[in-house]
Structures are given as C-alpha cells and as structure tokens.
Design a protein around this motif. Structure first.
Motif, short mmCIF file in Angstrom:
data_model
loop_
_atom_site.label_atom_id
_atom_site.label_comp_id
_atom_site.label_asym_id
_atom_site.label_seq_id
_atom_site.Cartn_x
_atom_site.Cartn_y
_atom_site.Cartn_z
N MET A 1 0.79 -1.22 0.02
CA MET A 1 -0.35 -0.23 0.24
C MET A 1 0.51 1.41 0.06
N SER A 2 1.63 1.11 0.63
CA SER A 2 3.09 2.40 0.81
C SER A 2 3.68 2.81 -0.39
N GLY A 3 4.26 1.66 -1.27
CA GLY A 3 4.86 1.94 -2.18
C GLY A 3 3.49 2.63 -3.40
N PHE A 4 2.23 2.58 -3.20
CA PHE A 4 1.38 2.00 -4.32
C PHE A 4 0.75 4.19 -3.94
N ALA A 5 0.32 4.09 -2.63
CA ALA A 5 0.18 5.75 -2.12
C ALA A 5 1.39 6.58 -2.45
N ASP A 6 2.76 6.73 -2.23
CA ASP A 6 3.89 6.73 -2.86
C ASP A 6 3.59 7.55 -4.35
N LYS A 7 3.25 6.85 -5.11
CA LYS A 7 3.55 6.94 -6.57
C LYS A 7 2.66 7.54 -6.59
N VAL A 8 1.04 7.66 -6.56
CA VAL A 8 -0.41 8.00 -6.70
C VAL A 8 0.52 9.72 -5.80
N ARG A 9 0.65 9.74 -5.46
CA ARG A 9 0.94 10.85 -4.46
C ARG A 9 1.94 11.65 -5.27
N SER A 10 2.58 11.39 -5.69
CA SER A 10 4.08 11.36 -6.55
C SER A 10 3.76 12.29 -8.00
N GLY A 11 2.15 11.36 -8.42
CA GLY A 11 2.21 11.61 -9.94
C GLY A 11 3.00 10.42 -10.42
N GLU A 12 3.99 9.50 -9.71
CA GLU A 12 4.32 8.71 -10.91
C GLU A 12 3.38 7.64 -11.67
N TRP A 13 2.37 7.61 -10.47
CA TRP A 13 1.61 6.24 -11.26
C TRP A 13 0.40 7.21 -12.05
N LYS A 14 0.43 6.99 -13.56
CA LYS A 14 -0.21 7.79 -14.36
C LYS A 14 -1.22 6.81 -15.22
N GLY A 15 -1.85 7.91 -14.81
CA GLY A 15 -3.12 7.22 -16.03
C GLY A 15 -2.87 6.84 -17.30
N ALA A 16 -4.41 6.48 -17.73
CA ALA A 16 -3.79 5.79 -19.42
C ALA A 16 -3.52 6.57 -20.31
N THR A 17 -3.81 7.76 -20.19
CA THR A 17 -3.86 8.70 -21.34
C THR A 17 -1.85 9.86 -20.98
N GLY A 18 -1.64 9.05 -19.28
CA GLY A 18 -0.37 9.47 -19.06
C GLY A 18 -0.37 10.86 -18.50
N LYS A 19 -1.50 11.35 -17.83
CA LYS A 19 -2.14 12.07 -16.74
C LYS A 19 -1.80 11.52 -15.64
N ARG A 20 -1.09 12.48 -14.76
CA ARG A 20 -1.44 12.27 -13.06
C ARG A 20 -3.00 12.13 -12.53
N ILE A 21 -2.44 11.19 -11.48
CA ILE A 21 -3.72 11.05 -10.05
C ILE A 21 -4.39 11.98 -9.75
N ARG A 22 -5.40 12.53 -10.06
CA ARG A 22 -5.84 13.89 -9.00
C ARG A 22 -6.97 13.17 -8.48
N ASN A 23 -7.84 12.83 -8.72
CA ASN A 23 -9.23 12.17 -7.89
C ASN A 23 -8.46 11.15 -7.70
N VAL A 24 -9.28 10.88 -6.57
CA VAL A 24 -9.69 9.19 -5.86
C VAL A 24 -11.24 9.10 -5.63
N VAL A 25 -11.74 8.33 -5.55
CA VAL A 25 -13.12 8.12 -5.46
C VAL A 25 -13.04 6.26 -4.60
N ASN A 26 -13.53 5.82 -3.71
CA ASN A 26 -13.75 4.74 -3.06
C ASN A 26 -15.25 4.70 -2.87
N ILE A 27 -15.61 2.74 -2.90
CA ILE A 27 -16.71 2.98 -3.89
C ILE A 27 -16.74 1.27 -2.73
N GLY A 28 -17.61 1.85 -2.10
CA GLY A 28 -17.48 0.33 -1.00
C GLY A 28 -18.66 1.15 0.44
N ILE A 29 -19.27 -0.03 1.05
CA ILE A 29 -20.68 0.36 1.94
C ILE A 29 -19.98 0.08 3.30
#
Ligand code: F6P
Length: 543
Positions: A128-156
């Motif tokens: 989780m930490s590795g993934f979170a670091d990547k998303v927060r730093s912008g290293e994890w990119k969306g399919a079109t190369g843009k960084r992730i700005r929005n996180v939507v948690n789906i659960g109940i």
C-alpha cells in the motif's frame, strides 16, 4: 468460544448490582461531589495522552467495584486473551477476530491456523505504501499519461464508513491537491454526484469490498467502469484507473481488475473493524504512508493499554461498564457521541456501525435469548451544532441519555477566540447535565412562578469527557481502538457474539427477490403479505 466464568457467578454479580442500584440509583451526583472534594480528579484516568473524566456518572466506589466484579465474573481477561491470541471467538462464522494484528508492530507474532499473520499484514502495508507514494508523487499515471488527481472509494458499511470518517478526521494532514470522494449508496445519485465534475483521465477508483459480492458496491463499481469507458477510457486502461481492496481474489479477477492491483486482507478482519487494513487505502492516499503508520501506532497503544491495564485503570473497560450500568439498570436506550471537533463530524456515524452491528444481538453465545438489554443505540453530531437542535431533550426530556463528550486542548485551526468558546461549551454542557438548576435557583433569578417548572434542570444526567492534546493520526487511532475495545467488553459482559451480523441477511435476500419482481412485470402472483404486494404493484404501475 464460551467465556470462562460460570453462569452462576455472572448471575450473582448481576444480582449484586441490582441490589446496589436499588440503594443508590436515585443518588444525586451533586451530593456525591459534595461528599468527596477529590471526586473530579479521582475519577479521571489518563493513558497515552488520552484523558477520560468519568466523575460525572451516577456511580460510587462501590458501583465500580461491583462492575469490575461483573467483568471478572464474565471472564473478560480470558476473553481478551482469546481475541489477542487469534482464537476463533467469532463462533458463528468460525473465525478469529484479529483487527489487533493489523496494527501489531513488525516482529510480533500472532498465529492463526498455524501461520503467523503479522508478516502478511506488513507485506500488504508495504505494498500500500509503495502504491500510495507513487500516486501521491504523480509517478503513477493514468492511461493517457496524466497524473491521478481524484480518488473515488466505492464501498459500503465497513468498507465506507471508516474510510470516510478517517478522511474527514485527518483532512488537516491530507494532500490538498487531490480530491477524495466516497460512493456507497446504491441510489444512483450518490455515484452521479460524486463524479459529475471529475475527469476520467485523472480519476482512480478504489473498489473496496471484503466479499466483493455486495450488491451496492458491485453495482456502483460496474457503473464506474461504464462511466470510465463512456468518457473515452479504454478496456486496456482499466488497470491504471481501478484497484481492488478485498479478501476475494476470484471475484476481483472476474470483475476485470488485475489482481496485481489488488490489496488484500483476511477473513479475521471484520468489516466494521477494517479501516486500518487495506480498506484504509484511501486514508493512506490522502495522508501519506507515514501518517497512516502513526495512526496504526495509536491503535496499537490502545490495544496494549486494553490488554494490560488493570480493570480500574482500563479506559475501554470503564466506558463499557458504564454503558452496561446505564443500559441494564437505568433503562437507558441510547448513548450520545458528541465530538467538539469539526473534523470528527463523521465519527458518530462510524461508531453506529461499530457499536450497533456488533452488539445489536438478542441471543447469547449459547444461542439462548438474552435476559438483559444489549447494545444501546449510538448517535450524535458534532458540538456545538447539537446544542441548537437535540440537546433540549438531553437536558429536560424524560429519557436518560449518557453522553460522551470528545474534545481537544488545541485546535488545528486556531482562530481568534473560537477554540476557547468551543471548549467552554463542552465543559458547560457536562456541568449543566450533571448539576442542573433547582427551582430555588430559578426563582432567585426573579423568574415568574408560572415559568419556574419550565426553567428547572433536574440534572443528574451522566456524561464522560474524553480529551486529548490535538487531533493527530495517532490520537485518531487511539480513539477508534478505545471504542472497539469498549464494544468488545460490552459484548463479553452480555455474553453475545459481537463479531457476526446475521441481522443484515434477511433484508438482502428479500431485496433480491423483490428486485426481480419490480423488473419483470409479467411475473405471476406476488406471494408476499398484502402490504408488500400492494407496494410492488403500485411501483410497477408508476415505472
Ligand atoms: O451490511 C453487512 C456488511 O456485511 C457489513 O458488515 C460490511 O461492512 C458491509 O456489509 C460491506 O461488506 P463488504 O465489504 O463485503 O462489501
């Protein structure tokens, strides 16, 4: 697991409390305070930076002694050890109950079915930490190369309430250039409103479900996928925009999420006890791995306190015994949770599932109908808002409503006199509830006779005050664990299983059946009661 301590010993302890209640049930707190000038300090407990003032309760030293006797008779110590050592205390599902393992430090060992689970917990945390670091730093990119700005948690339920509460509670520590949304309700409005202003290219969905079969969550997850594809996303891009949090690898794969992007947990984590498992991924994405681990350290501190402190100095035990005292002897039906901290605005809602799904049970571990009241209704709102809506009933209504006030010495947003005012209100409310105002006092203020009864406060209304320095991730962890162990202790005293939730099943089954009937007008005879049949027919005619 049957709790140690015979039914007779437990029964004797109940009877002793009943006798005691007959003697002191009507005693007024103002007299107890007058008799003991040290009461305020004596009935205050501190542990790891949390302070509990429980002096404003209708108790004496004798009450406490008898309540501790009851806890011993119920086998609390043995039950606690059984939980912490991974025994299968959730007997109706044959599961261990090991949320405490989720915050066990590296190097500790807790064995379930011959396997040490602590290394597994840390492996997931590291992933989780590795993934979170990547998303927060912008290293994890969306399919079109843009960084992730929005996180939507789906659960109940537990896959939503903990994440929402923790996100709101720790917003001060969150990465502010990211947007966090939470979708839980099967009402389409929840999803539509959550995504209406988001760009799919910059959006990451976390599909959080222990079972990965929950109707609401899977429906929302499919709608999220359709939305992503309708906004120009491609099937091949799903892996960059959807991750799963679950115990069910097969269902995750079936949904089409790459299991490499799955964060796992285990059947020994109950849904409502899971905010510190991978279910907390949204929390970690918001506040970062370091803060998340500080929160876990807070949980762990409270775990150690609960497991080792003697009953008389044990914060969760004291809270639980007071709840049992009021529920079973004063016929109190509810507990109000009143956080004087805006960031804790979802804390009462979170506690509703934790407490009521856990202890809303009518049979004992042996399957017999209980002969006492069990789980009270938990509810509440942040102060001072509640003061201008429902506090009237707490002060002058006919019901006894024990209250837990929660406050902090320091504000995270100091602003003029705001914090002094906020805390003045906490102390004032607890004082007013306990000591009230007599007719003589009201008259002495020059009140007209006819108005006097309306302006009298009977007082003698109990409350606890829980204080900490300021709301940090560590303190939030301690607070949540305080209530987790409070709920556990109540369950042990009532000899019920706090860890199953069969009461949610029947509605789910009927809803599936009725859904078919709503969607297929040609279905022949409806075979429900006449009321349900009529409602279904009406809905069909309006569709
Ligand atoms: O409502 C019952 C329940 O099973 C809760 O206990 C649980 O937190 C919630 O549904 C969600 O379950 P899942 O995480 O499996 O989707």
């Amino acid at each position: 697991m049957a709790i140690e301590g015979t039914a007779q010993v437990r029964h004797k302890a109940w009877l002793a409390l009943e006798d005691h209640y007959a003697k002191i049930g009507k005693t007024e707190m103002k007299h107890l305070f007058a008799q003991d000038p040290q009461r305020g300090e004596r009935f205050t407990l501190q542990a790891n930076g949390l302070l509990l003032d429980y002096s404003k309760n209708r108790i004496t030293d004798e009450t406490l002694k008898l309540l501790f006797d009851l806890a011993e008779a119920a086998g609390l110590k043995a039950a606690t050890e059984a939980m912490f050592t991974g025994k299968k205390i959730n007997i109706t599902e044959n599961r261990a109950v090991l949320h405490v393992a989720l915050r066990a430090p590296k190097g500790e060992s807790i064995v379930v079915d011959g396997e040490d689970v602590v290394p597994q917990v840390h492996a997931v945390l590291d992933k989780m930490s590795g993934f979170a670091d990547k998303v927060r730093s912008g290293e994890w990119k969306g399919a079109t190369g843009k960084r992730i700005r929005n996180v939507v948690n789906i659960g109940i339920g537990g896959s939503d309430l903990g994440p929402v509460m923790a996100y709101e509670a720790l917003k001060h520590y969150s990465q502010r250039d990211m947007v966090f949304r939470f979708v839980s309700n099967v009402d389409g409005t929840d999803f539509v409103e959550a995504v209406q202003d988001l760009h799919a290219e910059e959006t990451l969905f976390l599909v959080a479900s222990k079972t990965f079969t929950t109707q609401e969550t899977m429906t929302n997850a499919h709608s999220a996928r359709d939305w992503f594809l309708s906004k120009g996303g491609e099937e091949a891009g799903i892996a960059k925009h959807f991750v799963a949090i679950s115990t069910n690898e097969n269902e995750v794969a079936k949904f089409g999420i790459d299991t490499a992007n799955m964060f796992g947990f285990w059947d020994w984590v109950g849904g409502r006890y899971s905010m510190d498992s991978a279910i907390g991924l949204s929390t970690m994405l918001a506040i970062g791995p370091e803060n998340f681990r500080a929160m876990l350290a807070g949980f762990h501190k409270m775990d150690v306190h609960f497991r080792t402190a003697p009953l008389a100095q044990n914060m969760p035990v004291l809270l639980a015994l007071l709840t049992v005292w009021y529920t079973d002897h004063f016929d109190a039906q509810t507990v109000a949770i009143l956080p004087y901290e805006q960031y804790l605005k979802r804390f009462p809602a979170y506690l509703q599932q934790l407490t009521m799904e856990s202890n809303g049970k009518h049979v004992t571990l042996e399957g017999k109908h209980v002969d006492t009241q069990t789980g009270p209704i938990y509810w509440g709102e942040p102060g001072t808002n509640g003061q201008h809506s429902f506090y009237q009933l707490i002060h002058q209504g006919t019901r006894l409503i024990p209250c837990d006030f929660i406050g902090f010495f320091k504000s995270l947003n100091p602003l003029g006199r705001h914090h002094d005012m906020l805390i003045a209100n906490v102390f004032a409310q607890a004082e007013a509830l306990a000591f009230g105002k007599t007719a003589e006092q009201v008259k002495a203020e020059g009140t007209a006779d006819a108005l006097v009864p309306h302006r009298v406060f009977e007082g003698n209304r109990p409350s606890n005050t829980i204080l900490a320095d300021e709301l940090t991730p560590e303190v939030l962890g301690m607070l949540v664990a305080l209530y987790e162990h409070n709920v556990f202790t109540q369950g042990v005293i009532w000899n019920i299983n706090s860890f199953d939730q069969w009461g949610v099943e029947l509605g789910k089954v009927l809803a599936t059946k009725i859904l078919g009937e709503l969607e297929d007008k040609d279905q022949p005879d409806l075979k429900h009661d006449t009321s349900t049949n009529h409602l279904i027919t009406l809905y069909r005619s309006k569709k």
